[in-house]
Design an enzyme around this catalytic site. Structure first.
Site, PDB file in Angstrom:
ATOM      1  N   ASP A 150      34.761  37.009  42.699  1.00 56.97           N
ATOM      2  CA  ASP A 150      34.622  35.796  43.623  1.00 56.97           C
ATOM      3  C   ASP A 150      35.560  35.795  44.788  1.00 56.97           C
ATOM      4  O   ASP A 150      35.989  36.662  45.083  1.00 56.97           O
ATOM      5  CB  ASP A 150      34.559  34.634  42.655  1.00 56.97           C
ATOM      6  N   SER A 151      35.699  34.558  45.193  1.00 54.52           N
ATOM      7  CA  SER A 151      36.731  34.286  45.959  1.00 54.52           C
ATOM      8  C   SER A 151      37.944  34.724  46.080  1.00 54.52           C
ATOM      9  O   SER A 151      38.699  35.211  47.064  1.00 54.52           O
ATOM     10  CB  SER A 151      36.826  32.584  46.473  1.00 54.52           C
ATOM     11  N   PHE A 152      38.495  34.805  44.743  1.00 55.96           N
ATOM     12  CA  PHE A 152      39.947  35.426  44.241  1.00 55.96           C
ATOM     13  C   PHE A 152      39.880  36.892  44.691  1.00 55.96           C
ATOM     14  O   PHE A 152      41.063  37.370  45.184  1.00 55.96           O
ATOM     15  CB  PHE A 152      40.239  35.029  42.700  1.00 55.96           C
TER      16      PHE A 152
END
Length: 360
Positions: A150-152
């Protein structure tokens, strides 16, 4: 001759000269990193369309002329020539981009996509040089690592000086090449793919948004649309790192969501995560799986990922393990990992992989 006729004649001469110059260049062979749709229409140059984060292109040649051809007004890139300081190319549009002051000799060139574009795609039209230049051998890396998340994993706002960001600031400060995935892969001279999208989870997206989609529904495709399934017989990563769960569990359930209890969400998450890893394993039987997660959400993410690992091992898939990371400053946009955090995560992964025997 009338003035406007002379102007027209001169313009025509300049146009002809420009076309002749363009025709006198030749495309260089290139190496592709990441998911890219390669198209070769009749009587047209090859094009390379992309939308996933951290795609990159490489070439090598002996000569002193280099032009990059773009058709992309969406993304920010960095260009690295002979390991010199990167040059940032910001939303180039449809343009020929010449590399100035290139000395005669051997050159290695790398173009990296930095930004995340979830709903749009861009096209690279290749590296070009003069006919007298000589192509050199391209990288043939034996190691491959895939990062799914995801965004990480994207590197969402990781270079931001502040946690508070506008949409434009978020876009400009997201540098996927400085996220932990590329940093880890480069330490092993490995090719890599970053198949990640901010806000998405295994079964639930951030705060229940886009309930008809998940990272698992996006994953099968070459681009951010369902037009082209991804298939690459040469992509057989020895290591697959997955970081999914933050969006599934970081917010409370809303009344209109399909899970009526947290326990129902847990069960759905674990079942679908197990199924996903098994599917990946069926195509990559030798791959070592690392399921990464933070210690956020009062340990809820770590607990559910632990159940996934336990079920997989109980079913006979032993090359799977969990890494729980902690101690990040989360000073990137909207309390996301910073570039410093990404380096810490990369160091964690690098040390872990260095201790593994026989994975390559």
């Amino acid at each position: 001759m009338k003035p406007h006729a002379l102007i027209g004649l001169l313009a025509g001469m300049l146009l002809s000269s420009s076309l002749y110059a363009a025709d006198s260049t030749k495309p260089l062979p290139l190496h592709i990193g990441g998911r890219v749709l390669v198209e070769s229409p009749a009587n047209q140059p090859v094009s390379y369309t992309y939308s996933w984060p951290a795609v990159y292109f490489e070439t090598a040649f002996k000569g002193q002329s280099l032009t990059l051809k773009f058709d992309d007004d969406q993304n920010i890139f960095r260009l690295i020539v002979d390991d010199k300081a990167p040059v940032v190319i910001n939303k180039p549009g449809k343009v020929d981009y010449p590399v100035e002051s290139l000395a005669p000799g051997k050159h290695r060139v790398r173009l990296e996509k930095l930004t995340e574009t979830q709903s749009t795609s861009g096209r690279f039209l290749g590296f070009y040089t003069d006919p007298s230049a000589k192509p050199l051998a391209l990288p043939k890396r034996k190691r491959q690592i895939e990062f799914i998340g995801d965004s990480f994993t994207v590197g969402y706002g990781n270079t931001s000086p502040s946690r508070e960001c506008t949409d434009e600031e978020l876009f400009k400060t997201t540098n996927s090449q400085m996220a932990f995935g590329p940093l880890t892969a480069k330490a092993f001279d490995a090719d890599y793919q970053i198949n990640a999208s901010s806000g998405f989870g295994i079964v639930r997206n951030y705060n229940g948004t886009s309930p008809d989609k998940s990272l698992l529904s996006l994953y099968p495709y070459t681009l951010n649309n369902p037009d082209q399934l991804y298939h690459n017989k040469h992509w057989k990563p020895q290591v697959i790192v997955i970081g999914l769960g933050t969006n599934d569990f970081s917010t409370a359930l809303n009344d209109n969501e399909r899970w009526k209890t947290r326990e129902a969400l847990h069960a759905d998450y674990v079942a679908n995560y197990v199924k996903f890893v098994k599917q990946l394993h069926s195509n990559n039987a030798r791959a070592q799986f690392i399921l990464m997660n933070s210690d956020q959400s009062n340990g809820e993410i770590a607990e559910q990922v632990g159940k996934v690992v336990a079920q997989l091992k109980g079913g006979g898939l032993h090359q799977v393990e969990q890494i729980v990371f902690k101690g990040l400053d989360y000073s990137g946009c909207h309390w996301h990992p910073s570039a410093n955090d990404d380096q810490l995560l990369a160091n964690l992964l690098i040390t872990h992989l260095q201790q593994k025997k026989g994975i390559w």
